[in-house]
Design a protein around this motif. Structure first.
Motif, PDB file in Angstrom:
ATOM      1  N   TYR A  67       0.807  -1.212   0.000  1.00  9.43           N
ATOM      2  CA  TYR A  67       0.000   0.000   0.000  1.00  9.43           C
ATOM      3  C   TYR A  67       0.844   1.268   0.000  1.00  9.43           C
ATOM      4  O   TYR A  67       0.494   2.270  -0.616  1.00  9.43           O
ATOM      5  N   HIS A  70       1.302   3.874  -2.782  1.00 11.42           N
ATOM      6  CA  HIS A  70       0.296   4.890  -3.129  1.00 11.42           C
ATOM      7  C   HIS A  70       0.591   6.239  -2.467  1.00 11.42           C
ATOM      8  O   HIS A  70       0.773   7.245  -3.167  1.00 11.42           O
ATOM      9  N   HIS A  94      -1.708  10.689   4.164  1.00  9.50           N
ATOM     10  CA  HIS A  94      -3.102  11.039   3.893  1.00  9.50           C
ATOM     11  C   HIS A  94      -4.104   9.911   4.122  1.00  9.50           C
ATOM     12  O   HIS A  94      -5.264  10.171   4.405  1.00  9.50           O
ATOM     13  N   ASP A  95      -3.669   8.658   4.017  1.00 13.56           N
ATOM     14  CA  ASP A  95      -4.614   7.560   4.221  1.00 13.56           C
ATOM     15  C   ASP A  95      -4.461   6.886   5.578  1.00 13.56           C
ATOM     16  O   ASP A  95      -5.178   5.940   5.886  1.00 13.56           O
ATOM     17  N   ASP A 161      -3.981  12.744  -4.830  1.00 13.98           N
ATOM     18  CA  ASP A 161      -4.476  11.405  -4.484  1.00 13.98           C
ATOM     19  C   ASP A 161      -5.305  10.859  -5.645  1.00 13.98           C
ATOM     20  O   ASP A 161      -5.118   9.740  -6.116  1.00 13.98           O
ATOM     21  N   ASN A 165      -4.675   7.660  -8.189  1.00 18.88           N
ATOM     22  CA  ASN A 165      -5.694   6.612  -8.318  1.00 18.88           C
ATOM     23  C   ASN A 165      -6.121   6.450  -9.775  1.00 18.88           C
ATOM     24  O   ASN A 165      -6.379   5.346 -10.234  1.00 18.88           O
TER      25      ASN A 165
END
Ligand code: MN
Length: 723
Positions: A67, A70, A94-95, A161, A165
């Motif tokens: 992950y 990202h 951010h996530d 972001d 994506n």
């Protein structure tokens, strides 16, 4: 042709394939950051990387890669925009608050308040779900996103972001891919455009177009590839001609040929109904030079090289576009009459044209304060706004930026995902009326983000608001004190006015019946006699006459005399039964403030023009003069009605002792009353006299309260205040 319709053929360095992104490691990021950040700042970014890598440990993306790639890629996008260190740290994190066990407090402890606010802001935007199918709602959703965001960097992280994506969208299920692509085209690309970030906007559009319409994309791509081959020679010829002129003039300039991207070709074909060849068959160049003077000099050189097409020159340097874009645009007749579009601008203008608001975070030595960068960006937005105002063209941009700079509106979801825009300060009642006036008229409560809230609650952007209605419920006059929208205000007033009329007609009928008694009732009066009187008084009908009586504009006794007309009744005793009243007949019945009558008190009703009946206590000084004028007042009596409350004033003389007031207040509360007001009337060395205005259900309730109060040792004297 807008600046947006163009993309450079020169690769910008932005990664577009998954493999390249996967190879981008934290060492690459740090290397990139070292070119414009301090070593301590780069170290902080590295610390954020370690933190995020640990938090996302064991998580994988759809593609199967760990992950952490990202957030790292998102940070890369931010770094390529030369954003400040805090934004890049926030991009990496951010996530974390979204998908892992990390909470805000932890981020505050590790990275400080500012970074935590940024991360939190991004999470909030992630929670917003755009689900409405209505096209018009997209604009409101964009505004909502900007309205929720206090720090513009949050939007930039969110855009980065989304960009990553989109770059890695291929692994998604087709239906999901389409949904995300549509959202990107409707929401994110326009936001990037608003903020002047054309490079990001173009890529979002291109990727969105490819994912949403794969077949159209392929057909266009093939057409472009074919046409490009045919153009090559001509393109080279023009480029050489321009370069020769540049050398002759001794001007240093960056020359790039530009090609429209597929999405803008598609858009233009669709909007202007043009065939591919006509949209594509345009040669476009951009010249980037050192200063504004050189821009105009270059323009002269170009017009000298090829003849300009009349009416196509645009000076966006003197009059910038709404989003701050500056450039000179001209169109030339090229070899064989092929149109050539030329843009001429400075490096600075070029940077703003590509990065928009992000251009203002560009690091400059000795200016590392991110809040100053933020201020600079806001300055830019404000400047853009002023340009907009003085140029006086389309108000679109103004509208879309002001939610950020001048927050005057709020945006809320309805339960089915529609978005309503209301003025700031709007309450749940305003929302209810915005949905429908029937919803407003019958609303009893609201659920804000699934939690019950009072109707007077002020709403905030991003909330989901559900209005609970009840059949038979009706607007409360008290709402007028807090609603802010004209629609709510007008609807409530309108409803209350109708209600008042209904109640006035009702009261008028009872008053008139009473005045006619015992000789006859209103039903027994011959209709032609009523008609004649109504006509003589110039009224629209019996109801208007009754409403007039109910509102106190006409005396029932006088009307009765005109209708009764049987002289021999004059001597018969009048109806002495009092009129029954209820406290809730609020629209045509009011209670005198001078004497505060409560149920159980002997009372009289005094008709008062426009206000209906005003109820006083019989003992009130203000009605003493009416005692021997029976046509000025009406005998009334209470109808028992549990639950209603009435204010009453109680005068208490108490010894000046600590705790006396508290004991009094406790007794009042214990009996279920509220204290509405307290006033200190007199005070001397030993005692104080206080008037409490308390709520009571009636005389019995009041008597019980006074009995209990008397038992308090400090209370010396107690009485109900006289009017
Ligand atoms: Mn993300």
């Amino acid at each position: 042709m807008g600046e947006g319709a163009i993309t450079t053929t020169v690769p910008t360095g932005a990664a577009t394939d998954v493999e390249d992104l996967a190879r981008f490691r934290v060492s690459d990021l740090c290397e990139l950051l070292e070119t414009f950040l301090d070593p301590e700042q780069v170290a902080e970014v590295y610390k954020a990387y370690l933190f995020a890598a640990e938090a996302h440990e064991g998580q994988h993306r759809m593609s199967g890669e760990p992950y952490i790639f990202h957030p790292l890629a998102v940070a890369r996008v931010m770094a390529e925009m030369r954003m400040d260190a805090k934004s890049i740290v926030a991009a990496i994190l951010h996530d974390t608050m979204e998908d892992t066990h990390v909470d805000k407090a932890r981020v505050v402890a590790e990275f400080g308040e500012e970074v935590a606010e940024l991360v939190d802001g991004v999470s909030k935007l992630t929670h917003l779900k755009f689900q409405s199918k209505a096209e018009a709602q997209a604009e409101n959703f964009r505004k909502m996103m900007l309205a929720i965001t206090r720090d513009l960097r949050v939007i930039l992280v969110k855009l980065a972001d989304r960009l990553h994506n989109m770059r890695t969208l291929g692994v998604m299920r087709p239906d999901k891919r389409r949904r995300i692509a549509k959202e990107t085209l409707e929401i994110y690309a326009p936001i990037a455009q608003r903020l002047g970030m054309n490079a990001v906007r173009r890529e979002l559009e291109q990727l969105g177009f490819a994912a949403l319409y794969p077949r159209r994309y392929r057909v266009l791509a093939e057409a472009v590839a074919k046409a490009r081959g045919n153009r090559k020679e001509v393109l080279q010829k023009i480029e050489n001609a321009i370069n020769v002129r540049l050398q002759e003039a001794g001007v240093e300039a960056r020359l790039a040929s530009r090609e429209k991207n597929l999405h803008s070709i598609y858009k233009k074909m669709k909007q202007k109904r043009l065939p591919f060849a006509e949209v594509y068959d345009v040669f476009a160049f951009r010249l980037v030079v050192r200063d504004v003077d050189t821009c105009y000099r270059m323009l002269g050189l170009m017009h000298n090289l090829y003849k300009p097409v009349p009416g196509r020159f645009k000076d966006y340097i003197a009059i910038p576009k709404a989003n701050g874009y500056q450039s000179l645009h001209t169109v030339l007749f090229g070899p064989h009459g092929i149109p050539i579009e030329v843009q001429i601008r400075t490096e600075e203008m070029d940077r703003v044209a590509e990065s928009g608001i992000a251009a203002h975070w560009l690091y400059k030595a000795g200016d590392s304060e991110s809040s100053r960068a933020q201020a600079r960006a806001r300055e830019w937005l404000k400047g853009v706004l002023e340009i907009q105002q003085s140029a006086g063209n389309s108000i679109e941009f103004l509208e879309n930026v002001k939610v950020d700079l001048f927050p005057e509106e709020v945006y809320m979801f309805t339960p089915n995902g529609d978005i309503l825009e209301l003025p700031r300060g709007s309450t749940a009642v305003d929302f209810a009326y915005a949905v429908h006036s029937d919803v407003g008229n019958t609303c009893v409560a609201a659920k804000i983000d699934r939690r019950l809230a009072p109707l007077s609650t002020q709403l905030e952007s991003g909330q989901t608001v559900e209005i609970i209605t009840a059949p038979g419920a009706r607007p409360n006059p008290a709402w007028l004190a807090f609603v802010v929208t004209g629609k709510a205000r007008t609807s409530i007033r309108h409803y209350l006015k109708n209600l008042q009329r209904d109640e006035a007609v009702n009261l008028g009928r009872r008053l008139l019946d009473k005045a006619l008694a015992p000789a006859l009732t209103l039903d027994e009066v011959p209709p032609e006699r009523i008609e004649a009187l109504v006509k003589e008084l110039n009224l629209s009908g019996l109801d208007s006459l009754l409403a007039d009586i109910g509102l106190g504009n006409r005396m029932a006794q006088l009307v009765a005399r005109r209708l009764g007309a049987r002289e021999d009744d004059a001597g018969s005793p009048a109806d002495t039964r009092p009129l029954a009243i209820k406290g809730t007949e609020g629209m045509v019945l009011s209670f005198a403030k001078c004497c505060n009558p409560i149920p159980g008190d002997p009372v009289v009703g005094v008709p008062s023009a426009g206000r209906g009946l005003v109820i006083h206590r019989e003992a009130c000084r203000n009605v003493a003069e009416y005692r021997d004028k029976p046509d000025k007042w009406i005998a009334v009596e209470w109808t028992p009605e549990p639950g209603s409350e009435y204010p009453v004033a109680v005068r208490i003389q108490t010894a000046n002792k600590r705790g006396a007031l508290a004991s009094i207040a406790a007794v009042i509360a214990d009996l279920g009353s509220n204290i509405d007001n307290v006033s200190f009337d007199e005070r001397d060395g030993t005692s104080t006299t206080i008037t409490f205005t308390v709520s009571t259900q009636g005389r019995r309730h009041l008597a019980a309260m006074m009995r209990r109060l008397r038992r308090i040792p400090e209370v010396m004297k107690i009485s109900r205040a006289k009017g």
